[in-house]
Design a protein around this motif. Structure first.
Motif, PDB file in Angstrom:
ATOM      1  N   GLU A 183       1.003  -1.741  -0.351  1.00 34.18           N
ATOM      2  CA  GLU A 183      -0.188  -0.019  -0.095  1.00 34.18           C
ATOM      3  C   GLU A 183       1.125   1.185  -0.001  1.00 34.18           C
ATOM      4  N   PHE A 184       2.370   1.102   0.540  1.00 29.92           N
ATOM      5  CA  PHE A 184       2.755   2.254   0.543  1.00 29.92           C
ATOM      6  C   PHE A 184       3.991   2.575  -0.410  1.00 29.92           C
ATOM      7  N   ALA A 185       4.352   3.509  -0.592  1.00 31.44           N
ATOM      8  CA  ALA A 185       5.584   4.201  -1.244  1.00 31.44           C
ATOM      9  C   ALA A 185       6.583   4.933  -0.086  1.00 31.44           C
ATOM     10  N   VAL A 186       8.047   4.908   0.130  1.00 33.57           N
ATOM     11  CA  VAL A 186       8.985   5.540   0.871  1.00 33.57           C
ATOM     12  C   VAL A 186       8.515   7.300   0.468  1.00 33.57           C
ATOM     13  N   GLY A 187       8.076   7.952   1.073  1.00 34.21           N
ATOM     14  CA  GLY A 187       8.022   9.417   0.752  1.00 34.21           C
ATOM     15  C   GLY A 187       5.774   9.149   1.715  1.00 34.21           C
ATOM     16  N   ASP A 188       5.688   9.113   0.944  1.00 33.79           N
ATOM     17  CA  ASP A 188       4.158   8.528   1.010  1.00 33.79           C
ATOM     18  C   ASP A 188       4.276   9.103   2.977  1.00 33.79           C
TER      19      ASP A 188
END
Length: 232
Positions: A183-188
């Protein structure tokens, strides 16, 4: 003999159908079974009971999808069994069903009597609902009441996402049971309810960008809630 004739005919038709199904390639066979379950949802639980764990593993999404909510009503220290009065999705349409649900002491996570909780539902050996992965229920908590931060890194080995909390300055762990790493990416930028070093459901992923396409910093965030994960 006359009474057995229809039964034998049905068995012969079932055998012929099975042979036809086994001739299908994997994708076609899976699609056919899925269509059958959609049209006959009352058999889904029986199929799952046969398939898991003998032929397949339960996916992690059972901990984060269709979570139930309720209130801890009682807990017996001697038996290490408790009772939650709550509701959970059940039936062909996924409608919410009110019911008392048991849980074991190992799943209590320090929660007191009367605490509002969210939890995943499994079936015990007698096919009765049993709660696991008890977490404080954030309920109708607004974004202003939640902590916020940005995704620092994704630890696939540990099965969690680490968020740099903008409130405390510390890193908070988002376990797989709360939200899947995909569900996530770095910086979200995310908002969440926190129980010490770990986030609890719900976790909100916030989306907002400035005129140059860069993500806006917390406190200046403009946009909308793109997706609600876990029990939120």
């Amino acid at each position: 003999i006359r009474r057995r004739a229809p039964i034998l005919q049905t068995m012969e038709r079932a055998k012929a159908l099975l042979e036809s199904l086994l001739q299908l390639d994997q994708d076609a066979l899976v699609q056919t079974i899925c269509v059958a379950l959609e049209r006959r949802p009352e058999i889904a639980q029986a199929v799952v009971d046969v398939a898991i764990p003998e032929f397949a593993f339960a996916p992690l999404k059972v901990l984060s999808t269709n979570r139930a909510t309720g209130v801890i009503e009682s807990f017996d220290e001697a038996t290490q069994l408790g009772l939650i009065s709550g509701s959970f999705p059940a039936g062909a349409g996924g409608e919410m069903v009110a019911s008392d649900v048991t849980f074991s002491g190992s799943q209590r996570n320090g929660l007191e009597l009367g605490a509002a909780v969210s939890f995943a539902v499994l079936l015990d050996d007698d096919s009765r609902p049993h709660a696991i992965d008890l977490q404080p229920d954030a309920g109708e908590q607004g974004l202003a009441e939640l902590a916020w931060g940005s995704v620092a890194y994704i630890d696939r080995g540990a099965g969690c996402t680490m968020v740099q909390c903008g409130v405390t300055g510390r890193q908070v762990r988002v376990p797989y049971s709360v939200s899947m790493m995909s569900e996530f990416a770095v910086g979200d930028i995310v908002a969440f309810s926190s129980a010490g070093p770990a986030a609890v459901a719900p976790v909100w992923k916030l989306v907002g960008y400035d005129k140059d396409g860069a993500a806006l910093p917390p406190g200046e965030h403009i946009g909308k809630i793109a997706r609600v994960v876990a029990s939120g």
